[in-house]
Design an enzyme around this catalytic site. Structure first.
Site, PDB file in Angstrom:
ATOM      1  N   GLU A 113       0.838  -1.212   0.000  1.00 37.65           N
ATOM      2  CA  GLU A 113       0.000   0.000   0.000  1.00 37.65           C
ATOM      3  C   GLU A 113       0.867   1.254   0.000  1.00 37.65           C
ATOM      4  O   GLU A 113       0.504   2.274  -0.598  1.00 37.65           O
ATOM      5  CB  GLU A 113      -0.964  -0.035   1.200  1.00 37.65           C
ATOM      6  CG  GLU A 113      -2.076  -1.043   0.951  1.00 37.65           C
ATOM      7  CD  GLU A 113      -2.662  -1.680   2.202  1.00 37.65           C
ATOM      8  OE1 GLU A 113      -2.458  -1.149   3.311  1.00 37.65           O
ATOM      9  OE2 GLU A 113      -3.327  -2.728   2.050  1.00 37.65           O
ATOM     10  N   GLU A 162       3.940 -10.939   0.188  1.00 41.63           N
ATOM     11  CA  GLU A 162       2.527 -10.569   0.116  1.00 41.63           C
ATOM     12  C   GLU A 162       2.139 -10.326  -1.335  1.00 41.63           C
ATOM     13  O   GLU A 162       2.322  -9.215  -1.851  1.00 41.63           O
ATOM     14  CB  GLU A 162       2.269  -9.287   0.922  1.00 41.63           C
ATOM     15  CG  GLU A 162       2.609  -9.410   2.390  1.00 41.63           C
ATOM     16  CD  GLU A 162       1.831  -8.402   3.221  1.00 41.63           C
ATOM     17  OE1 GLU A 162       1.075  -8.849   4.097  1.00 41.63           O
ATOM     18  OE2 GLU A 162       1.949  -7.191   2.973  1.00 41.63           O
TER      19      GLU A 162
HETATM   20  P1  PGA Z   1      -4.991  -8.682   4.594  1.00 40.43           P
HETATM   21  O1  PGA Z   1      -3.733  -7.680   4.602  1.00 40.43           O
HETATM   22  O2  PGA Z   1      -4.673  -9.766   5.599  1.00 40.43           O
HETATM   23  O3  PGA Z   1      -6.155  -7.825   5.022  1.00 40.43           O
HETATM   24  O4  PGA Z   1      -5.112  -9.214   3.220  1.00 40.43           O
HETATM   25  C1  PGA Z   1      -2.429  -8.179   4.690  1.00 40.43           C
HETATM   26  C2  PGA Z   1      -1.446  -7.036   4.648  1.00 40.43           C
HETATM   27  O5  PGA Z   1      -1.726  -6.055   3.939  1.00 40.43           O
HETATM   28  O6  PGA Z   1      -0.393  -7.078   5.301  1.00 40.43           O
END
Ligand code: PGA
Length: 230
Positions: A86, A150
């Site tokens: 993000e 991720e």
């Molecule tokens: P999520 O987020 O478990 O809500 O998919 C994981 C993260 O962004 O670290």
């Protein structure tokens, strides 16, 4: 086995205290939470082990909106997440700034969880390994660093990588940097055990499911059970 809760921009100090009052970490697993900056002190005072969600590379200076490793250490923060997708997507974070943040945090004495992961279109084009190589190659090899794999298409979408996909990516990351690798992306109580049972999945970075004390505790229990099995 490390289970980390990334609270993103959720929970002010009052909600943080409520969470801590309702949450008990099981034995046999290391548990940390990463609340927003304004809630770090409340989390620490509540007895949680606390990471920040970001950290700047300078010790101090004219960097409006940023926080240094020294400031976090003064508060009692144990580590920092760097390079979350993000931050890369919405706030202009690059491989170079992620590396600078990680290096400065480690040098100051913080632990670091450095996030990497491919976009959906990169996976579809067969570029997953190239992306991971680019993102991981800039990270410092340090005993206080963990990587979080991720896949961006699995974050907050309810779509989890299969345990096989996670295992494959984790094993690849470890050929580049021999450090623990956490899986992140829609980890929930229902899928945690299977993911954490993979040999190269060394923990989890949990977003949405870490906001509820009961669901986060269930994921931590799955981590403790996986650690106990070796
Ligand atoms: P999520 O987020 O478990 O809500 O998919 C994981 C993260 O962004 O670290």
């Amino acid at each position: 086995m490390l289970i980390a809760g990334n609270w993103k921009m959720f929970k002010g100090p009052a909600a943080t205290r409520e969470f801590a009052a309702a949450f008990t970490a099981p034995a046999g697993v290391e548990v940390v939470v990463a609340p927003p900056f304004v809630s770090l002190a409340a989390a620490i005072e509540s007895g949680l082990t606390v990471f920040a969600q970001n950290v700047h590379w300078a010790q101090e200076g004219a960097f409006t909106g940023e926080i240094s490793a020294a400031m976090l250490l003064e508060l009692g923060v144990a580590g920092a997440i760097v390079g979350h997708s993000e931050r890369r997507q919405y706030f202009g974070e690059t491989d170079e700034t992620v590396a600078r943040r990680a290096e400065a945090a480690l040098a100051a004495g913080l632990r670091v969880i450095a996030c990497v992961g491919e976009l959906e279109e990169e996976r579809e084009r067969g570029e997953t390994e190239a992306v991971l190589r680019r993102q991981v190659s800039v990270l410092p090899d340090d005993e206080r660093l963990a990587v979080a794999y991720e896949p961006v298409w699995a974050i907050g979408t309810g779509r989890t990588a299969t345990p096989e996909m996670a295992q494959e990516a984790h094993a690849f990351v470890k050929t580049l940097l021999d450090r623990p690798v956490l899986y992140g992306g829609s980890v929930k109580p229902e899928n945690a055990a299977e993911l954490l049972a993979q040999p190269d999945v060394d923990g989890a970075l949990v977003g949405g499911a870490s906001l509820d004390p009961a669901s986060f505790a269930a994921i931590c229990e799955a981590g403790a059970a996986a650690a106990a099995r070796g």
